[in-house]
Design a protein around this motif. Sequence first.
Motif, mmCIF file in Angstrom:
data_model
loop_
_atom_site.group_PDB
_atom_site.id
_atom_site.type_symbol
_atom_site.label_atom_id
_atom_site.label_comp_id
_atom_site.label_asym_id
_atom_site.label_seq_id
_atom_site.Cartn_x
_atom_site.Cartn_y
_atom_site.Cartn_z
ATOM 1 N N UNK A 218 1.284 -4.073 3.097
ATOM 2 C CA UNK A 218 2.257 -3.174 3.987
ATOM 3 C C UNK A 218 3.091 -2.112 3.251
ATOM 4 N N UNK A 219 3.258 -1.041 4.147
ATOM 5 C CA UNK A 219 3.868 0.033 3.550
ATOM 6 C C UNK A 219 5.362 -0.121 3.328
ATOM 7 N N UNK B 159 6.151 4.092 -4.820
ATOM 8 C CA UNK B 159 7.039 3.380 -3.854
ATOM 9 C C UNK B 159 6.645 1.872 -4.063
ATOM 10 N N UNK B 160 5.390 1.741 -4.229
ATOM 11 C CA UNK B 160 4.722 0.131 -4.283
ATOM 12 C C UNK B 160 5.654 -0.849 -4.883
ATOM 13 N N UNK C 57 0.903 -1.380 0.085
ATOM 14 C CA UNK C 57 0.157 -0.067 -0.068
ATOM 15 C C UNK C 57 0.909 1.253 0.053
ATOM 16 N N UNK C 58 0.339 2.247 -0.147
ATOM 17 C CA UNK C 58 0.938 3.359 -0.064
ATOM 18 C C UNK C 58 1.224 4.199 -1.161
ATOM 19 N N UNK D 177 14.584 -7.951 10.101
ATOM 20 C CA UNK D 177 14.391 -7.231 8.839
ATOM 21 C C UNK D 177 14.503 -5.555 8.856
ATOM 22 N N UNK D 178 14.940 -5.029 8.200
ATOM 23 C CA UNK D 178 15.233 -3.371 8.351
ATOM 24 C C UNK D 178 13.935 -2.701 8.178
ATOM 25 N N UNK D 179 12.709 -3.367 7.731
ATOM 26 C CA UNK D 179 11.267 -2.813 8.082
ATOM 27 C C UNK D 179 10.389 -4.387 7.755
#
Length: 320
Positions: free
Chosen positions: A216-217, A149-150, A144-145, A246-248
């Motif tokens: 997830x964004x 950037x998707x 999402x978002x 994970x870094x995100x």
Amino acid sequence: MLVSQIDCRRSRSGFTLVELLVVIAIIGVLIALLLPAVQQAREAARRMQCTNQQKQLALASHNFHDTYGNLPPGSYGNGNPHNYGRDSWSWYGFILPFIEQNAMYEQLNFEEKINGNATRGGAARKQLLDAMLCPSDDTKIQEEGVTSWQNALHNYVVCYGDANFNSGLAPWNEVDGYAGTAGMFVPERKAGLKDCTDGLSNTLLFSEIITPAAENTWGSLGRTQVAMGAGFTTYLTPNANANDRLNRCHTNLGSNLGAKCTQHSDWDWGANVVAARSWHPGGVNVALTDGSVRFVSETVALNPWRSLGARSDGKVIGEY
């Protein structure tokens, strides 16, 4: 008298309520007995399709190697002169022509980062590709978002080694004091089959992961187009109970797994530790570097599993 006999016969021409209930109960029992068998047959078919898709990816990797003399880089653009960082290209873009996706490939420009602009990455960034989706994982989502950037999220990822994504790149290759050995894919490097000194049949090329059940964004799991989401390591065994690092972080892998993620303290995607995971009961499908595909049980011992992720640790694997 005759009329009475006829009425009696008519009154017995159908089933009684008790008889109907017995028949319904029998049908219910039969369904209960058959349903697990039907579900197992369907899962067997899904697993076979997943096996075939990984086989095709392994063959595509070999065709790439035959053409260029090496496998695609684990990432491109993370270092100088581009410094794309988290928006570095992964192996995915390079292999598209070898999985009959030339139209996608022609839209790519590796000399600019993949994210941050609505037109970058073209269809390769946003289109869910059936060849990259395991049929046992039915989430099939995009992040999402903001549109620029998707990314579409896929199930098949490459092996970066036996520790984190930086395995083999000291001093960034350590996880809890364990110094990792490179896999067949390394950030900013191009490995060849000759670098696989442990043997092609003893080294992993691909496996599968579970994509998050909810959107997830800008996460870092299953974003195969971007290096930070394009791999796994063998630091954790398949379907491990321990969290990925994970870094995100994703928010939910689905079912009873929950988040299954610990966010790394910094934003270095090379520090990612991602376990191979699947919805196949009992384990995961893996493609070895020799092009073969097999099913590895989630009860596999840790040491041989880690050795499978390393291309040159010199260890004898044995049975697994």
